[in-house]
Design a protein around this motif. Structure first.
Motif, PDB file in Angstrom:
ATOM      1  N   THR A  38       0.943  -1.050   0.105  1.00 46.75           N
ATOM      2  CA  THR A  38       0.103   0.028  -0.112  1.00 46.75           C
ATOM      3  C   THR A  38       0.972   1.159  -0.007  1.00 46.75           C
ATOM      4  N   ARG A  39       0.387   2.221  -0.619  1.00 42.93           N
ATOM      5  CA  ARG A  39       0.960   3.519  -0.362  1.00 42.93           C
ATOM      6  C   ARG A  39      -0.074   4.565  -0.119  1.00 42.93           C
ATOM      7  N   ILE A  40       0.063   5.791   0.574  1.00 43.68           N
ATOM      8  CA  ILE A  40      -1.110   6.363   0.796  1.00 43.68           C
ATOM      9  C   ILE A  40      -0.396   7.899   1.016  1.00 43.68           C
ATOM     10  N   VAL A  41      -1.432   8.811  -0.083  1.00 44.38           N
ATOM     11  CA  VAL A  41      -1.008  10.239  -0.455  1.00 44.38           C
ATOM     12  C   VAL A  41      -1.984  11.051   0.301  1.00 44.38           C
ATOM     13  N   VAL A  42      -1.168  11.669   1.191  1.00 38.22           N
ATOM     14  CA  VAL A  42      -1.884  12.586   2.309  1.00 38.22           C
ATOM     15  C   VAL A  42      -1.869  13.993   1.914  1.00 38.22           C
ATOM     16  N   VAL A  43      -2.686  14.641   1.892  1.00 34.65           N
ATOM     17  CA  VAL A  43      -2.635  16.061   1.263  1.00 34.65           C
ATOM     18  C   VAL A  43      -3.127  16.992   2.275  1.00 34.65           C
ATOM     19  N   SER A  44      -2.208  17.894   2.748  1.00 36.50           N
ATOM     20  CA  SER A  44      -2.507  18.933   3.455  1.00 36.50           C
ATOM     21  C   SER A  44      -3.595  20.189   3.103  1.00 36.50           C
ATOM     22  N   ILE A  89      -8.947  -5.264  -1.536  1.00 40.27           N
ATOM     23  CA  ILE A  89      -9.002  -3.616  -1.483  1.00 40.27           C
ATOM     24  C   ILE A  89      -9.352  -3.303  -0.186  1.00 40.27           C
ATOM     25  N   GLU A  90     -10.183  -3.925   0.510  1.00 39.00           N
ATOM     26  CA  GLU A  90     -10.519  -3.534   2.022  1.00 39.00           C
ATOM     27  C   GLU A  90      -9.166  -3.658   3.036  1.00 39.00           C
ATOM     28  N   ALA A  91      -8.439  -4.781   3.022  1.00 39.40           N
ATOM     29  CA  ALA A  91      -7.505  -5.413   3.483  1.00 39.40           C
ATOM     30  C   ALA A  91      -6.335  -4.273   3.220  1.00 39.40           C
ATOM     31  N   ALA A  92      -6.180  -4.065   1.975  1.00 38.68           N
ATOM     32  CA  ALA A  92      -5.233  -2.931   1.534  1.00 38.68           C
ATOM     33  C   ALA A  92      -5.269  -1.576   2.145  1.00 38.68           C
ATOM     34  N   LYS A  93      -6.750  -1.081   2.314  1.00 39.32           N
ATOM     35  CA  LYS A  93      -7.024   0.039   3.010  1.00 39.32           C
ATOM     36  C   LYS A  93      -6.588   0.086   4.351  1.00 39.32           C
ATOM     37  N   GLN A  94      -6.943  -1.216   5.119  1.00 41.26           N
ATOM     38  CA  GLN A  94      -6.906  -1.167   6.453  1.00 41.26           C
ATOM     39  C   GLN A  94      -5.011  -1.100   6.687  1.00 41.26           C
ATOM     40  N   ALA A  95      -4.402  -1.667   5.858  1.00 42.07           N
ATOM     41  CA  ALA A  95      -2.844  -1.819   6.036  1.00 42.07           C
ATOM     42  C   ALA A  95      -2.246  -0.438   5.964  1.00 42.07           C
ATOM     43  N   ALA A  96      -3.166   0.313   4.941  1.00 40.24           N
ATOM     44  CA  ALA A  96      -2.526   1.935   4.606  1.00 40.24           C
ATOM     45  C   ALA A  96      -2.821   2.506   5.941  1.00 40.24           C
ATOM     46  N   ILE A  97      -4.019   2.506   6.466  1.00 42.63           N
ATOM     47  CA  ILE A  97      -4.199   3.105   7.636  1.00 42.63           C
ATOM     48  C   ILE A  97      -3.168   2.766   8.669  1.00 42.63           C
ATOM     49  N   LYS A  98      -3.146   1.569   9.112  1.00 44.68           N
ATOM     50  CA  LYS A  98      -1.960   1.156   9.938  1.00 44.68           C
ATOM     51  C   LYS A  98      -0.726   1.648   9.633  1.00 44.68           C
ATOM     52  N   GLU A  99      -0.111   1.442   8.641  1.00 36.57           N
ATOM     53  CA  GLU A  99       1.112   1.945   8.061  1.00 36.57           C
ATOM     54  C   GLU A  99       1.305   3.398   8.128  1.00 36.57           C
ATOM     55  N   THR A 100       0.386   4.068   8.042  1.00 31.75           N
ATOM     56  CA  THR A 100       0.550   5.670   7.986  1.00 31.75           C
ATOM     57  C   THR A 100       0.412   5.952   9.330  1.00 31.75           C
ATOM     58  N   LEU A 101      -0.219   5.476  10.223  1.00 32.73           N
ATOM     59  CA  LEU A 101       0.022   5.520  11.817  1.00 32.73           C
ATOM     60  C   LEU A 101       1.407   5.286  12.199  1.00 32.73           C
ATOM     61  N   GLU A 102       1.663   4.116  12.009  1.00 26.92           N
ATOM     62  CA  GLU A 102       3.141   3.674  12.360  1.00 26.92           C
ATOM     63  C   GLU A 102       4.220   4.867  11.780  1.00 26.92           C
ATOM     64  N   GLU A 103       4.239   4.880  10.681  1.00 33.25           N
ATOM     65  CA  GLU A 103       5.284   5.511   9.909  1.00 33.25           C
ATOM     66  C   GLU A 103       5.281   6.984  10.233  1.00 33.25           C
ATOM     67  N   THR A 104       4.091   7.682  10.366  1.00 31.19           N
ATOM     68  CA  THR A 104       4.044   9.122  10.204  1.00 31.19           C
ATOM     69  C   THR A 104       3.461   9.605  11.644  1.00 31.19           C
ATOM     70  N   GLY A 105       2.705   8.714  12.293  1.00 33.11           N
ATOM     71  CA  GLY A 105       2.056   9.355  13.233  1.00 33.11           C
ATOM     72  C   GLY A 105       0.754  10.110  13.232  1.00 33.11           C
ATOM     73  N   LEU A 127       0.527  -2.647  -5.907  1.00 36.30           N
ATOM     74  CA  LEU A 127       0.594  -1.544  -4.976  1.00 36.30           C
ATOM     75  C   LEU A 127      -0.601  -0.613  -5.097  1.00 36.30           C
ATOM     76  N   TYR A 128      -1.328  -0.892  -3.772  1.00 43.95           N
ATOM     77  CA  TYR A 128      -2.619  -0.115  -3.772  1.00 43.95           C
ATOM     78  C   TYR A 128      -2.387   1.324  -3.111  1.00 43.95           C
ATOM     79  N   TYR A 129      -2.926   2.368  -3.954  1.00 40.88           N
ATOM     80  CA  TYR A 129      -2.803   3.738  -3.590  1.00 40.88           C
ATOM     81  C   TYR A 129      -4.063   4.290  -3.142  1.00 40.88           C
ATOM     82  N   PHE A 130      -3.841   4.943  -2.150  1.00 42.05           N
ATOM     83  CA  PHE A 130      -5.136   5.660  -1.308  1.00 42.05           C
ATOM     84  C   PHE A 130      -4.691   7.269  -1.346  1.00 42.05           C
ATOM     85  N   LEU A 131      -5.679   8.040  -1.210  1.00 40.97           N
ATOM     86  CA  LEU A 131      -5.716   9.438  -1.002  1.00 40.97           C
ATOM     87  C   LEU A 131      -6.386   9.882   0.223  1.00 40.97           C
ATOM     88  N   VAL A 132      -5.733  10.713   1.016  1.00 49.25           N
ATOM     89  CA  VAL A 132      -6.420  11.235   2.153  1.00 49.25           C
ATOM     90  C   VAL A 132      -6.322  12.868   2.485  1.00 49.25           C
TER      91      VAL A 132
END
Length: 187
Positions: A38-44, A89-105, A127-132
Motif C-alpha cells: 500500500t501507499r498513501i497520499v496524504v494532502v494537507s 482492497i479493504e485489506a489494503a485500505k486497513q494496511a494503509a491506515i495502520k502503516e500511516t499511523l506507524e510511519e508518520t504518527g 501497490l494499492y494507492y489511497f488518497l487522504v
C-alpha cells in the motif's frame, strides 16, 4: 484443444514465491508473486504532500517515499487472505491506515482508493494507492517498527517534482502515480 495446466509453486520464501504455469505447447511461464503493498497520499489543506525520508537497505541510501507497507507480512498470511475471500482492497485500505499511523504518527480519515499499480507480467506485486485529505496527529507520534528509521516531511508539488528530477524518489510506480494522477490536480 488442450487445457492450461494449473500453476505450481517451485520456490516459496518469506515474502514471495516463484510460480510456474505450463502452457498448452509445453513451454513454462515463470513469474514471481509477492504480496501486495500500500501507499498513501496524504494532502494537507495547503496542498502539500506528506513524504517520508527512509533509509532503504536495497539501495543503501535515503529514499523519499509515500508512507506505506505490505498488505500482509508474508506469503503464508497473504495466501490465507486470498483463501478467506476477504476483499483485497479493504485489506489494503486497513494496511494503509495502520502503516500511516506507524510511519508518520497520523491517524487518517476519509481514505479513498486512488489506483492500483502492478509491477508487470513476470512480477506480480501490486501497490494499492489511497488518497487522504483528513487526518489528525496521534498523541504518541510515530509507532515505528524495530529497525525503521523514518523522518516525515511535507513537500509542495514543485519540491516533489524537483526531488523526482534529482533522483531522490526511487520507487517509479509511485513517481508515475504522483506525476500522472496527484500533482496535476494540486497545481
Amino acid at each position: 484443444m488442450s487445457q492450461k495446466k494449473p500453476a505450481s509453486v517451485v520456490f516459496s520464501g518469506k515474502i514471495g514465491q516463484v510460480v510456474h504455469t505450463e502452457q498448452p505447447d509445453g513451454r513454462v511461464f515463470e513469474h514471481f508473486l509477492r504480496p501486495p503493498g500500500t501507499r498513501i497520499v496524504v494532502v494537507s489543506p495547503e496542498g502539500k504532500i506528506l513524504i517520508t525520508k527512509e533509509h532503504r537497505l536495497e539501495t543503501g541510501n535515503v529514499d523519499l517515499r509515500l508512507p506505506g507497507g505490505k498488505v500482509r507480512d508474508n506469503v503464508a498470511t497473504y495466501n490465507e487472505l486470498i483463501e478467506s475471500g476477504e476483499d483485497i482492497i479493504e485489506a489494503a485500505k486497513q494496511a494503509a491506515i495502520k502503516e500511516t499511523l506507524e510511519e508518520t504518527g497520523l491517524i487518517v480519515e476519509n481514505i479513498k482508493m486512488l489506483t492500483m499499480a502492478n509491477a508487470g507480467a513476470t512480477v506480480e506485486w501490486d501497490l494499492y494507492y489511497f488518497l487522504v485529505d483528513k487526518y489528525r496527529e496521534n498523541p504518541s507520534g510515530q509507532e515505528l517498527e524495530l529497525g525503521e528509521d523514518i523522518e516525515v516531511t511535507w513537500m509542495t508539488p514543485a519540491e516533489i517534482e524537483q526531488a523526482i528530477a534529482d533522483g531522490n524518489m526511487q520507487e517509479w510506480r509511485t513517481v508515475g502515480v504522483l506525476l500522472g494522477l496527484v500533482l496535476p490536480k494540486l497545481t
